[in-house]
Design an enzyme around this catalytic site. Structure first.
Site, PDB file in Angstrom:
ATOM      1  CB  THR A 162      52.373  30.621  32.333  1.00  0.00           C
ATOM      2  OG1 THR A 162      51.315  31.055  33.217  1.00  0.00           O
ATOM      3  CG2 THR A 162      52.415  29.095  32.340  1.00  0.00           C
ATOM      4  CG  ASP A 188      53.140  37.766  48.962  1.00  0.00           C
ATOM      5  OD1 ASP A 188      52.055  37.253  49.311  1.00  0.00           O
ATOM      6  OD2 ASP A 188      53.948  37.211  48.194  1.00  0.00           O
ATOM      7  CG  ASP A 235      53.686  39.504  45.571  1.00  0.00           C
ATOM      8  OD1 ASP A 235      52.608  40.013  45.948  1.00  0.00           O
ATOM      9  OD2 ASP A 235      53.742  38.447  44.916  1.00  0.00           O
ATOM     10  NE  ARG A 248      52.649  38.275  37.856  1.00  0.00           N
ATOM     11  CZ  ARG A 248      53.786  38.887  37.594  1.00  0.00           C
ATOM     12  NH1 ARG A 248      53.892  39.630  36.523  1.00  0.00           N
ATOM     13  NH2 ARG A 248      54.823  38.779  38.379  1.00  0.00           N
TER      14      ARG A 248
END
Ligand code: PRP
Ligand code: URA
Length: 209
Positions: free
Chosen positions: A108, A203, A200, A104
């Site tokens: 944006t 991660d 995340d 991603r």
């Protein structure tokens, strides 16, 4: 409209709560994603079609059941989807694995595709797209677009945590795709993260932050 199902088995809920905790280590996070994926794999494979097969036991001939026709493919969306592959494979070891690489753009929030490597006969397979997170839905939609462009027709999407926004967007874009999640969370925050979510996933799975 495809099926939308929250798989709320007590073991899945318990493990997911540990997964969400910010003090869960990379090692434990990885193990839990694997375990939850296996439990979800069990549930999402419930309606795989069966056919009769004649076998010989040591005692007699008998008609029994085996998985019918369609072969399976597991397609993780990289990176975080990789964490769910082994759990699925422990149930269906003969499944083929395709990869769709996508990240991603953090500005944006639009997904950017960087790799597609699929089994050659993907058009004939029952596909399970796996990714722990369904947030804005952009990555899932692009992954399904990519699969359909290559002839895939039977696609189920399996995630661990979904936001209502992402579910709606994926359903609108691909009403034929069944969606399974372990939890439907409250909302997205202004950075496109699921609230309360688990942070995340990539991660946390790979220890990159
Ligand atoms: C995460 C996650 C999904 C995507 C979901 O990947 O694993 O693929 O975000 O967000 P969306 O529904 O808004 O598209 P990320 O882009 O962080 O890449 P990574 O797995 O490589 O860390
Ligand atoms: N991707 C993640 O890994 N986590 C989120 O909360 C949203 C997108």
């Amino acid at each position: 409209m495809g099926k939308f199902q929250v798989i709320s088995h007590p073991l899945i809920q318990h493990k997911l709560s540990i997964l969400r905790r910010e003090d869960t280590s990379t090692k434990n996070f990885r193990e839990l994603v694997n375990e939850i994926a296996m439990l979800m794999g069990y549930e999402v494979s419930r309606d795989l079609p069966l056919e009769d097969v004649e076998i010989q036991t040591p005692v007699s001939k008998t008609i029994q059941k085996q998985l019918a026709g369609k072969k399976l493919a597991i397609v993780p969306i990289l990176r975080a989807g990789i964490g769910m592959v082994d759990g699925f494979l422990s149930l269906v070891p003969a499944a083929k694995v395709g990869h769709i690489g996508m990240y991603r753009d953090e500005e944006t929030l639009e997904p950017v595709e960087y790799l597609v490597k699929l089994p050659e006969d993907i058009d004939q397979r029952q596909i399970f797209v796996v990714d722990p997170m369904l947030a804005t839905g952009g990555s899932a939609i692009l992954a399904v677009d990519s699969l359909k462009k290559r002839g895939a027709a039977n696609i189920k999407f399996v995630c661990l945590v979904a936001a209502p926004e992402g579910v709606k967007k994926l359903q609108d874009a691909h009403p034929d795709v069944d969606i399974y999640t372990a939890a439907l969370d409250e909302k997205l925050n202004e950075h496109g993260y699921i609230v309360p979510g688990l942070g995340d996933a990539g991660d946390r799975l790979f220890g990159t932050k």
